[in-house]
Motif scaffolding. Sequence first.
Motif, mmCIF file in Angstrom:
data_model
loop_
_atom_site.group_PDB
_atom_site.id
_atom_site.type_symbol
_atom_site.label_atom_id
_atom_site.label_comp_id
_atom_site.label_asym_id
_atom_site.label_seq_id
_atom_site.Cartn_x
_atom_site.Cartn_y
_atom_site.Cartn_z
ATOM 1 N N VAL A 297 0.606 -1.149 -0.022
ATOM 2 C CA VAL A 297 -0.086 0.026 0.043
ATOM 3 C C VAL A 297 0.758 1.272 -0.077
ATOM 4 N N ILE A 298 0.518 2.161 -1.070
ATOM 5 C CA ILE A 298 1.531 3.077 -1.126
ATOM 6 C C ILE A 298 0.513 4.412 -0.729
ATOM 7 N N ALA B 42 6.756 5.781 0.814
ATOM 8 C CA ALA B 42 7.334 4.383 0.737
ATOM 9 C C ALA B 42 6.372 3.345 0.667
ATOM 10 N N PRO B 43 6.273 2.295 -0.010
ATOM 11 C CA PRO B 43 5.158 1.199 0.209
ATOM 12 C C PRO B 43 5.251 0.653 1.494
ATOM 13 N N LEU B 44 4.143 0.034 1.962
ATOM 14 C CA LEU B 44 3.951 -0.624 3.284
ATOM 15 C C LEU B 44 3.351 -2.044 2.853
ATOM 16 N N PRO B 45 3.787 -3.001 3.245
ATOM 17 C CA PRO B 45 3.178 -4.379 2.875
ATOM 18 C C PRO B 45 2.020 -4.601 3.775
ATOM 19 N N GLU C 12 -8.293 -0.457 9.300
ATOM 20 C CA GLU C 12 -7.502 -0.983 10.298
ATOM 21 C C GLU C 12 -6.126 -0.958 9.865
ATOM 22 N N PHE C 13 -5.497 -1.156 8.698
ATOM 23 C CA PHE C 13 -4.369 -0.977 8.327
ATOM 24 C C PHE C 13 -3.746 0.180 8.329
ATOM 25 N N LEU C 14 -4.506 1.308 7.977
ATOM 26 C CA LEU C 14 -4.120 2.646 7.994
ATOM 27 C C LEU C 14 -4.115 3.201 9.521
ATOM 28 N N THR D 175 -0.973 -4.396 -5.421
ATOM 29 C CA THR D 175 -0.304 -3.202 -4.845
ATOM 30 C C THR D 175 -1.384 -2.109 -5.274
ATOM 31 N N ILE D 176 -1.420 -1.090 -4.362
ATOM 32 C CA ILE D 176 -2.458 -0.062 -4.530
ATOM 33 C C ILE D 176 -1.703 1.277 -4.126
ATOM 34 N N SER D 177 -1.962 2.319 -4.738
ATOM 35 C CA SER D 177 -1.446 3.639 -4.468
ATOM 36 C C SER D 177 -2.690 4.564 -4.151
#
Length: 85
Positions: free
Chosen positions: A4-5, A10-13, A23-25, A78-80
């Motif tokens: 997740v960008i 920087a990307p986070l897995p 929840e991830f955010l 993968t998302i931005s």
Amino acid sequence: MPDVIINAQAPLPYGSGQRNLLEFLEQHQQPVNFHCREGFCGACRCKLLSGEVRYLQEPLAFVRRGEFLPCCSVPLSTISIEIPK
């Protein structure tokens, strides 16, 4: 495992430990508005710049093209994304 960008950082897995993207955010201390956590209100609306998400349940809130609700979705690739300020 997709990344997740967020706001061009920087990307986070994205791991399987989160029920949804909200929840991830929160886990990564990203400031995101929310209220219902169920896709009813639309307060958590973010822009999906690239990639694909899947809704765990279809949201009732209005979602424009290029937007998604992190409270009821997970990344398929993968998302931005862009979180509104």
